[in-house]
Scaffold this motif. Structure first.
Motif, mmCIF file in Angstrom:
data_model
loop_
_atom_site.group_PDB
_atom_site.id
_atom_site.type_symbol
_atom_site.label_atom_id
_atom_site.label_comp_id
_atom_site.label_asym_id
_atom_site.label_seq_id
_atom_site.Cartn_x
_atom_site.Cartn_y
_atom_site.Cartn_z
ATOM 1 N N GLU A 270 -7.302 2.074 -1.404
ATOM 2 C CA GLU A 270 -5.885 1.745 -1.242
ATOM 3 C C GLU A 270 -5.200 1.897 -2.588
ATOM 4 O OE1 GLU A 270 -5.860 -1.527 2.404
ATOM 5 O OE2 GLU A 270 -5.633 -2.200 0.318
ATOM 6 N N ARG B 144 -2.133 0.934 -4.429
ATOM 7 C CA ARG B 144 -1.115 -0.086 -4.256
ATOM 8 C C ARG B 144 -0.090 -0.024 -5.384
ATOM 9 N NH1 ARG B 144 -1.746 -4.509 -0.936
ATOM 10 N NH2 ARG B 144 -3.468 -4.338 0.559
ATOM 11 N N VAL C 173 0.847 -1.193 0.000
ATOM 12 C CA VAL C 173 0.000 0.000 0.000
ATOM 13 C C VAL C 173 0.884 1.244 0.000
ATOM 14 C CG1 VAL C 173 -1.767 1.296 1.240
ATOM 15 C CG2 VAL C 173 -1.852 -1.207 1.208
ATOM 16 N N ALA D 130 -10.708 0.009 -0.130
ATOM 17 C CA ALA D 130 -10.151 -0.541 1.103
ATOM 18 C C ALA D 130 -11.175 -1.447 1.778
ATOM 19 C CB ALA D 130 -9.739 0.586 2.036
ATOM 20 N N VAL E 103 -3.379 5.389 1.520
ATOM 21 C CA VAL E 103 -4.818 5.195 1.695
ATOM 22 C C VAL E 103 -5.470 6.545 1.426
ATOM 23 C CG1 VAL E 103 -6.676 4.656 3.315
ATOM 24 C CG2 VAL E 103 -4.557 3.323 3.354
#
Length: 210
Positions: free
Chosen positions: A192, A194, A69, A205, A72
């Motif tokens: 998220e 990534r 990650v 998420a 966020v």
């Protein structure tokens, strides 16, 4: 302290030793030894400078060994084609932006080092670079207001730029590329962002309560 910075300090120390040997040789009038010592000092100092430059230029880049990650993001629509995006980064930093568009857009710089650089502790690394609002319709993208902000940490020099300008770094860097991802924002959502060795992706998420 990173390994590359430790190597820089070691070579700086070696350079100092060579310089002191050169001074002693000069006092004894051993001019051949003076030349050899000064040459060794210059070479060691050059390696130390190179390692120090790499250390500074990669500040803010995070080592990448697996999918992880990168941030966020909590998005909240605030009006037609407008939303707020609140970022939480792994190092604890936070940032908030008001963006125009239908979609959240994020891009990043990714650096992949060659094996010779891996010895210095340099591995595939990434840094989030920009966040922007993206319109779904091309016509809106061409005519409506745009919003874009930097996500990168400020640094005196950046390895992504040095790699393009200086031939010195070409033997060390295996690949450099940009990667981007975007997602439709139509309701309050936590995402998220990534990153993996193949690039960026974004997914909703998963709540810890589920």
């Amino acid at each position: 302290m990173s390994l590359v910075l430790q190597v820089a300090l070691v070579f700086a120390g070696v350079s100092l030793v060579f310089f002191m040997l050169g001074v002693l040789a000069l006092k004894r009038r051993r001019y051949l030894l003076v030349g050899i010592s000064l040459m060794g000092a210059v070479v060691a100092l050059s390696v130390a400078g190179l390692c120090m430059t790499i250390s500074v230029a990669t500040r803010g880049y995070r080592a990448l060994t697996r999918e992880e990650v990168a941030a966020v993001v909590v998005t909240t629509p605030t009006g037609p084609q407008q939303f707020d995006a609140a970022f939480q980064f792994p190092d604890g930093r936070t940032a908030s932006f008001t963006l125009a568009g239908d979609e959240l857009y994020v891009d990043a710089h990714i650096l992949k080092w060659k094996p010779i650089a891996n010895i210095l502790g340099l591995h595939t690394a990434y840094e989030l670079d920009r966040v922007a609002g993206r319109y779904t319709a091309l016509q809106d993208e061409q005519t409506l207001p745009r919003s874009v902000y930097s996500l990168a940490q400020e640094k005196p020099v950046d390895m992504f730029d040095l790699r393009r300008r200086l031939l010195l770094f070409r033997p060390l860097v295996d690949a450099e590329y940009g990667s981007a991802t975007f997602i439709l924002v139509n309701r309050p959502t936590s995402w998220e962002v990534r990153v993996s060795t193949s690039g960026l992706l974004v997914r909703e998420a998963v709540s810890s309560e589920q």
